[in-house]
Write a protein that holds these residues in place. Sequence first.
Motif, PDB file in Angstrom:
ATOM      1  N   ALA A   1       0.597  -1.157   0.150  1.00  0.00           N
ATOM      2  CA  ALA A   1      -0.077  -0.107  -0.096  1.00  0.00           C
ATOM      3  C   ALA A   1       0.766   1.243  -0.245  1.00  0.00           C
ATOM      4  CB  ALA A   1      -0.860  -0.023   1.309  1.00  0.00           C
ATOM      5  N   PHE A   2       2.071   1.437   0.767  1.00  0.00           N
ATOM      6  CA  PHE A   2       2.919   2.371   0.827  1.00  0.00           C
ATOM      7  C   PHE A   2       3.438   2.400  -0.564  1.00  0.00           C
ATOM      8  CE2 PHE A   2       7.291   3.459   2.925  1.00  0.00           C
ATOM      9  CZ  PHE A   2       7.159   5.052   2.397  1.00  0.00           C
ATOM     10  N   VAL A   3       3.997   1.453  -1.284  1.00  0.00           N
ATOM     11  CA  VAL A   3       4.524   1.705  -2.310  1.00  0.00           C
ATOM     12  C   VAL A   3       3.437   2.074  -3.627  1.00  0.00           C
ATOM     13  CG1 VAL A   3       5.786   0.337  -4.255  1.00  0.00           C
ATOM     14  CG2 VAL A   3       6.537   0.230  -1.865  1.00  0.00           C
ATOM     15  N   ALA A   4       2.158   1.522  -3.516  1.00  0.00           N
ATOM     16  CA  ALA A   4       1.318   2.152  -4.466  1.00  0.00           C
ATOM     17  C   ALA A   4       1.108   3.624  -4.199  1.00  0.00           C
ATOM     18  CB  ALA A   4       0.062   1.249  -4.206  1.00  0.00           C
ATOM     19  N   ALA A   5       1.016   3.981  -2.920  1.00  0.00           N
ATOM     20  CA  ALA A   5       0.817   5.457  -2.938  1.00  0.00           C
ATOM     21  C   ALA A   5       1.882   6.261  -3.385  1.00  0.00           C
ATOM     22  CB  ALA A   5       0.471   5.688  -1.206  1.00  0.00           C
ATOM     23  N   MET A   6       3.231   5.748  -3.195  1.00  0.00           N
ATOM     24  CA  MET A   6       4.198   6.466  -3.963  1.00  0.00           C
ATOM     25  C   MET A   6       4.126   6.499  -5.393  1.00  0.00           C
ATOM     26  SD  MET A   6       7.338   5.300  -1.470  1.00  0.00           S
ATOM     27  CE  MET A   6       8.415   6.162  -2.455  1.00  0.00           C
ATOM     28  N   ARG A   7       3.780   5.485  -6.002  1.00  0.00           N
ATOM     29  CA  ARG A   7       3.554   5.293  -7.456  1.00  0.00           C
ATOM     30  C   ARG A   7       2.497   6.016  -7.964  1.00  0.00           C
ATOM     31  NH1 ARG A   7       1.331   0.195  -7.957  1.00  0.00           N
ATOM     32  NH2 ARG A   7      -0.591   1.299  -7.760  1.00  0.00           N
ATOM     33  N   ASP A   8       1.363   6.306  -7.300  1.00  0.00           N
ATOM     34  CA  ASP A   8       0.193   6.941  -7.663  1.00  0.00           C
ATOM     35  C   ASP A   8       0.393   8.651  -7.522  1.00  0.00           C
ATOM     36  OD1 ASP A   8      -0.737   4.765  -8.654  1.00  0.00           O
ATOM     37  OD2 ASP A   8      -2.039   4.271  -7.063  1.00  0.00           O
ATOM     38  N   THR A   9       1.408   9.026  -6.720  1.00  0.00           N
ATOM     39  CA  THR A   9       1.524  10.357  -6.297  1.00  0.00           C
ATOM     40  C   THR A   9       1.754  11.123  -7.318  1.00  0.00           C
ATOM     41  OG1 THR A   9       2.633   9.918  -4.024  1.00  0.00           O
ATOM     42  CG2 THR A   9       3.078  12.171  -4.729  1.00  0.00           C
ATOM     43  N   ARG A  10       0.900  12.502  -7.414  1.00  0.00           N
ATOM     44  CA  ARG A  10       1.072  13.604  -8.234  1.00  0.00           C
ATOM     45  C   ARG A  10       1.447  14.704  -7.605  1.00  0.00           C
ATOM     46  NH1 ARG A  10       1.028   9.366 -10.194  1.00  0.00           N
ATOM     47  NH2 ARG A  10       0.272   8.631 -12.086  1.00  0.00           N
ATOM     48  N   ASP A  11       1.005  15.023  -6.222  1.00  0.00           N
ATOM     49  CA  ASP A  11       1.473  16.269  -5.822  1.00  0.00           C
ATOM     50  C   ASP A  11       1.882  15.909  -4.199  1.00  0.00           C
ATOM     51  OD1 ASP A  11       1.731  18.957  -5.565  1.00  0.00           O
ATOM     52  OD2 ASP A  11      -0.188  19.583  -5.611  1.00  0.00           O
ATOM     53  N   LEU A  12       2.502  16.930  -3.547  1.00  0.00           N
ATOM     54  CA  LEU A  12       2.986  16.849  -2.413  1.00  0.00           C
ATOM     55  C   LEU A  12       2.412  18.153  -1.385  1.00  0.00           C
ATOM     56  CD1 LEU A  12       6.757  15.828  -2.519  1.00  0.00           C
ATOM     57  CD2 LEU A  12       4.843  14.330  -2.297  1.00  0.00           C
ATOM     58  N   SER A  13       1.938  17.837  -0.351  1.00  0.00           N
ATOM     59  CA  SER A  13       1.824  19.493   0.360  1.00  0.00           C
ATOM     60  C   SER A  13       2.148  19.175   1.775  1.00  0.00           C
ATOM     61  CB  SER A  13       0.420  19.640   0.216  1.00  0.00           C
ATOM     62  OG  SER A  13      -0.560  18.976   0.912  1.00  0.00           O
ATOM     63  N   ILE A  14       2.698  20.360   2.478  1.00  0.00           N
ATOM     64  CA  ILE A  14       2.984  20.166   3.886  1.00  0.00           C
ATOM     65  C   ILE A  14       1.874  21.404   4.528  1.00  0.00           C
ATOM     66  CG2 ILE A  14       4.940  20.940   5.559  1.00  0.00           C
ATOM     67  CD1 ILE A  14       6.885  20.185   3.386  1.00  0.00           C
ATOM     68  N   ARG A  15       1.376  20.669   5.673  1.00  0.00           N
ATOM     69  CA  ARG A  15       0.401  21.360   6.492  1.00  0.00           C
ATOM     70  C   ARG A  15       0.935  20.983   7.697  1.00  0.00           C
ATOM     71  NH1 ARG A  15      -4.836  19.718   3.543  1.00  0.00           N
ATOM     72  NH2 ARG A  15      -3.488  17.901   2.846  1.00  0.00           N
ATOM     73  N   GLY A  16       1.444  22.395   8.474  1.00  0.00           N
ATOM     74  CA  GLY A  16       2.010  21.941   9.882  1.00  0.00           C
ATOM     75  C   GLY A  16       3.208  20.962   9.863  1.00  0.00           C
ATOM     76  N   ARG A  17       2.936  20.061  10.468  1.00  0.00           N
ATOM     77  CA  ARG A  17       4.179  19.023  10.797  1.00  0.00           C
ATOM     78  C   ARG A  17       3.535  17.664  10.019  1.00  0.00           C
ATOM     79  NH1 ARG A  17       8.192  20.067  13.920  1.00  0.00           N
ATOM     80  NH2 ARG A  17       8.418  18.112  14.710  1.00  0.00           N
ATOM     81  N   GLN A  18       3.169  17.804   9.118  1.00  0.00           N
ATOM     82  CA  GLN A  18       2.403  16.665   8.155  1.00  0.00           C
ATOM     83  C   GLN A  18       2.809  16.844   6.882  1.00  0.00           C
ATOM     84  OE1 GLN A  18      -1.653  16.046   9.539  1.00  0.00           O
ATOM     85  NE2 GLN A  18      -1.025  14.328  10.535  1.00  0.00           N
ATOM     86  N   LEU A  19       3.249  15.719   6.124  1.00  0.00           N
ATOM     87  CA  LEU A  19       3.341  15.546   4.642  1.00  0.00           C
ATOM     88  C   LEU A  19       2.267  15.011   3.785  1.00  0.00           C
ATOM     89  CD1 LEU A  19       5.106  16.212   1.986  1.00  0.00           C
ATOM     90  CD2 LEU A  19       6.312  13.927   2.910  1.00  0.00           C
ATOM     91  N   PHE A  20       1.713  15.378   2.924  1.00  0.00           N
ATOM     92  CA  PHE A  20       0.333  14.794   2.460  1.00  0.00           C
ATOM     93  C   PHE A  20       1.009  14.260   0.849  1.00  0.00           C
ATOM     94  CE2 PHE A  20      -1.434  17.285   5.770  1.00  0.00           C
ATOM     95  CZ  PHE A  20      -2.346  16.463   6.044  1.00  0.00           C
ATOM     96  N   LEU A  21       1.003  12.960   0.450  1.00  0.00           N
ATOM     97  CA  LEU A  21       0.959  12.565  -0.898  1.00  0.00           C
ATOM     98  C   LEU A  21      -0.215  12.459  -1.576  1.00  0.00           C
ATOM     99  CD1 LEU A  21       3.583   9.466  -0.645  1.00  0.00           C
ATOM    100  CD2 LEU A  21       3.866  11.646  -0.500  1.00  0.00           C
TER     101      LEU A  21
END
Length: 147
Positions: free
Chosen positions: A112-132
């Motif tokens: 699931a982690f690897v699939a999320a990385m494969r499907d990532t098209r953008d990144l965002s940082i809010r506070g102390r969290q990173l969102f793929l």
Amino acid sequence: MNTAHRNLPSLVMICFTLALAACGSAPSRELPAQPVSLTNTYWQLASVKGTAMPASGTGNNPHLIFQDDGQVRGHTGCNVLKGVYGQNNGQVRFLTMGATRMACSHAAAEAAFVAAMRDTRDLSIRGRQLFLQGPDGATLAVFEVLR
């Protein structure tokens, strides 16, 4: 000597102590939180598609570290990751990735982690969290700053 005169030094010491304590308890001003950098930050995986990630049990929790030179390194909780991230057609992507191939008890979580990385098209940082985020803007994975 009456009792009032004998207690006077103790009373003076109590008043003096309270006065000093009041001086030291002025409201503190916390510094505003510094923005968290994408690079050179230890991002520990918290969840994938809303599902909390289990502890690896190996001492290597799933994480990513983005480097200034476009390299990304990390761990799936079982296998070591490394590769390149960058922009491709205006989208942030993991461009080339490789991983070791050790068997582990959390194979589904790793997939699931690897699939999320494969499907990532953008990144965002809010506070102390990173969102793929995926192609539709949906959150694929959430990471939290640890160091």
